[in-house]
Design an enzyme around this catalytic site. Structure first.
Site, PDB file in Angstrom:
ATOM      1  N   HIS A   1      -8.803   7.831   2.536  1.00 27.37           N
ATOM      2  CA  HIS A   1      -7.813   9.234   2.401  1.00 27.37           C
ATOM      3  C   HIS A   1      -9.163  10.468   2.349  1.00 27.37           C
ATOM      4  O   HIS A   1     -10.018  10.158   1.162  1.00 27.37           O
ATOM      5  CB  HIS A   1      -7.037   9.343   1.500  1.00 27.37           C
ATOM      6  CG  HIS A   1      -7.614   8.772  -0.006  1.00 27.37           C
ATOM      7  ND1 HIS A   1      -7.433   7.439  -0.209  1.00 27.37           N
ATOM      8  CD2 HIS A   1      -7.701   9.347  -1.059  1.00 27.37           C
ATOM      9  CE1 HIS A   1      -7.696   6.981  -1.514  1.00 27.37           C
ATOM     10  NE2 HIS A   1      -8.183   8.401  -2.016  1.00 27.37           N
TER      11      HIS A   1
ATOM     12  N   HIS B   1     -10.038  13.875   0.930  1.00 28.96           N
ATOM     13  CA  HIS B   1      -9.324  15.021   0.010  1.00 28.96           C
ATOM     14  C   HIS B   1      -9.552  16.300   0.556  1.00 28.96           C
ATOM     15  O   HIS B   1     -10.948  16.342   0.715  1.00 28.96           O
ATOM     16  CB  HIS B   1      -9.942  14.761  -1.389  1.00 28.96           C
ATOM     17  CG  HIS B   1      -9.342  13.550  -2.314  1.00 28.96           C
ATOM     18  ND1 HIS B   1      -8.332  13.655  -3.270  1.00 28.96           N
ATOM     19  CD2 HIS B   1     -10.109  12.386  -2.311  1.00 28.96           C
ATOM     20  CE1 HIS B   1      -8.200  12.596  -3.715  1.00 28.96           C
ATOM     21  NE2 HIS B   1      -9.144  11.708  -3.413  1.00 28.96           N
TER      22      HIS B   1
ATOM     23  N   CYS C   1       0.497   3.349   3.167  1.00 31.58           N
ATOM     24  CA  CYS C   1       1.349   2.771   4.394  1.00 31.58           C
ATOM     25  C   CYS C   1       2.560   3.067   4.207  1.00 31.58           C
ATOM     26  O   CYS C   1       3.181   3.283   5.316  1.00 31.58           O
ATOM     27  CB  CYS C   1       1.045   1.427   4.513  1.00 31.58           C
ATOM     28  SG  CYS C   1      -0.834   0.803   5.181  1.00 31.58           S
TER      29      CYS C   1
ATOM     30  N   CYS D   1       0.846  -1.282   0.010  1.00 30.33           N
ATOM     31  CA  CYS D   1      -0.017  -0.015   0.171  1.00 30.33           C
ATOM     32  C   CYS D   1       0.803   1.146   0.143  1.00 30.33           C
ATOM     33  O   CYS D   1       1.727   1.418   1.099  1.00 30.33           O
ATOM     34  CB  CYS D   1      -0.905   0.060   1.278  1.00 30.33           C
ATOM     35  SG  CYS D   1      -2.009   1.572   1.528  1.00 30.33           S
TER      36      CYS D   1
END
Ligand code: 5GP
Ligand code: ZN
Length: 139
Positions: free
Chosen positions: A100, A102, A8, A5
């Site tokens: 995530h 934005h 990560c 990832c």
């Protein structure tokens, strides 16, 4: 951590990222292909694919960091507003399978639009259908 990832790897410091802030459970860095100057991604430090996969504590930490950073980003790039959004699942356009948020600075003359445009053609729903949907969600 998920070995393959990209986010990560940024959290772990294995690949470079322009990190702008962090708390115990979340970290924020600039998007590598920004939609606007200051476009920032705020992510949980632990690997979770979808919003609902996070614990309530991680979810709070994530939005705490969004809340902390939004005015600082706005000041830094002299933006007029923000669009704050999550592509939650591949069918919603999620390409990186690590949650995530934005944070996209917006400018009065940027030519963009509101988030209402993201879901395609709006459905025409009767009052009964809206009642049924509300009941299904509320359980
Ligand atoms: P998504 O479509 O999954 O919501 O958005 C993924 C975002 O991650 C995109 O805006 C893309 O520019 C950004 N991104 C992809 N790879 C990297 C990377 O290696 N580093 C950073 N900082 N952002 C990335
Ligand atoms: Zn990950």
């Amino acid at each position: 951590m998920s070995e393959d990832c990209i986010f990560c790897s940024i959290v772990a410091g294995d690949i470079p990222g322009r990190i702008v802030d962090e708390n115990d459970d979340a970290i924020a860095f600039l998007d590598a292909n920004p939609m606007a100057p200051g476009h920032t991604l705020v992510v949980p430090k632990a690997h979770h694919v979808r919003v609902a996969d996070m614990s309530a504590e991680e979810s709070r930490a994530l939005f705490d960091l969004v809340h902390e950073l939004a005015p600082r980003i706005e000041d830094a790039v002299d933006a007029d507003a923000h669009t704050i959004a999550v592509n939650d699942g591949p069918d919603a356009g999620q390409e990186v399978p690590h949650v995530h948020v934005h944070v996209v600075p917006r400018f009065a003359d940027d030519g963009g639009g509101p988030i209402h445009g993201v879901a395609g053609t709006p459905p025409s729903l009767s009052d009964d259908e809206l009642d049924d949907i509300a009941e299904s969600i509320s359980g």
